[in-house]
Design an enzyme around this catalytic site. Structure first.
Site, mmCIF file in Angstrom:
data_model
loop_
_atom_site.group_PDB
_atom_site.id
_atom_site.type_symbol
_atom_site.label_atom_id
_atom_site.label_comp_id
_atom_site.label_asym_id
_atom_site.label_seq_id
_atom_site.Cartn_x
_atom_site.Cartn_y
_atom_site.Cartn_z
ATOM 1 N N LYS A 172 17.856 29.668 -38.310
ATOM 2 C CA LYS A 172 17.014 30.657 -37.799
ATOM 3 C C LYS A 172 15.906 31.076 -38.885
ATOM 4 O O LYS A 172 15.447 30.840 -39.754
ATOM 5 C CB LYS A 172 18.135 31.356 -38.360
ATOM 6 C CG LYS A 172 17.428 33.007 -37.450
ATOM 7 C CD LYS A 172 18.067 34.023 -37.534
ATOM 8 C CE LYS A 172 17.853 35.415 -36.633
ATOM 9 N NZ LYS A 172 16.843 35.673 -35.819
ATOM 10 N N GLY A 214 16.920 29.358 -46.676
ATOM 11 C CA GLY A 214 17.113 28.608 -46.658
ATOM 12 C C GLY A 214 16.116 28.105 -45.368
ATOM 13 O O GLY A 214 15.486 26.474 -45.832
ATOM 14 N N CYS A 215 16.233 28.264 -44.240
ATOM 15 C CA CYS A 215 15.463 27.636 -43.082
ATOM 16 C C CYS A 215 13.267 27.520 -44.099
ATOM 17 O O CYS A 215 12.492 26.751 -43.650
ATOM 18 C CB CYS A 215 15.387 28.473 -42.263
ATOM 19 S SG CYS A 215 17.112 28.102 -41.200
ATOM 20 N N THR A 216 13.418 28.785 -44.582
ATOM 21 C CA THR A 216 12.393 29.047 -44.852
ATOM 22 C C THR A 216 11.225 27.945 -46.271
ATOM 23 O O THR A 216 10.216 27.158 -46.036
ATOM 24 C CB THR A 216 11.366 30.656 -45.028
ATOM 25 O OG1 THR A 216 12.211 31.393 -44.380
ATOM 26 C CG2 THR A 216 10.263 30.649 -45.750
ATOM 27 N N ALA A 260 11.454 24.620 -44.268
ATOM 28 C CA ALA A 260 9.692 24.358 -43.552
ATOM 29 C C ALA A 260 8.587 24.497 -44.233
ATOM 30 O O ALA A 260 7.938 23.569 -44.180
ATOM 31 C CB ALA A 260 10.182 25.851 -42.460
#
Length: 152
Positions: free
Chosen positions: A40, A45-47, A50
């Site tokens: 998401k 974690g995803c930030t 990315a």
């Protein structure tokens, strides 16, 4: 179906960050690819993942590779996410989870979260490595190392 090392990336279409139609045929089979599925936009974690791909993006480009991030977030969400963190690579919206199913990406955290899996392909679109880990920032060095092995 679950993609394995040695399989070819199947054709798929999706909306990109700008709401344009993306067709995998335009990149698969033309250059090495890092295709990463993440749960998401705007989660810690995803930030981190990315931003790590962003910080190493030039290294991937220098090796002739392209990075593509895929989650079930909308193109709108991707656009905000990409703008906020200045992400230079392609983000694709898989809102109906068709691409995730096509690749056979498993769910993580006891089936509660969409899985975090990175696929590395050679310039012919054949999967050379699959890295499945919820540890977000571990994907970038693994992907870069795999791309280096393919092109150097």
């Amino acid at each position: 179906m679950e993609l394995k090392v040695g399989d070819s990336i199947p054709n798929f279409t999706a909306k990109d960050t700008n709401g344009n139609d993306f067709d995998s045929k335009n990149v698969v089979g033309h250059k090495p690819l890092v295709i990463y599925f993440y749960p998401k936009d705007n989660t810690p974690g995803c930030t981190a993942q990315a931003c790590s791909f962003r910080d190493q993006y030039e290294d991937f480009k220098d090796l002739g590779a392209e990075v593509i991030g895929i989650s079930s977030d909308s193109a709108d969400s991707h656009q905000k996410f990409a703008k906020q963190y200045q992400l230079p690579f392609i983000l694709l919206s898989d809102s109906d989870k068709k691409i995730r199913k096509l690749f056979g990406v498993p769910t993580g955290m006891f089936g509660l979260l969409p899985g975090r899996v990175t696929y590395i392909t050679d310039k012919n679109g054949v999967v050379q490595m699959i890295f499945d880990s919820m540890l977000a920032t571990k994907h970038i060095p693994k992907a870069l190392s795999a791309i280096k092995k393919l092109v150097l």
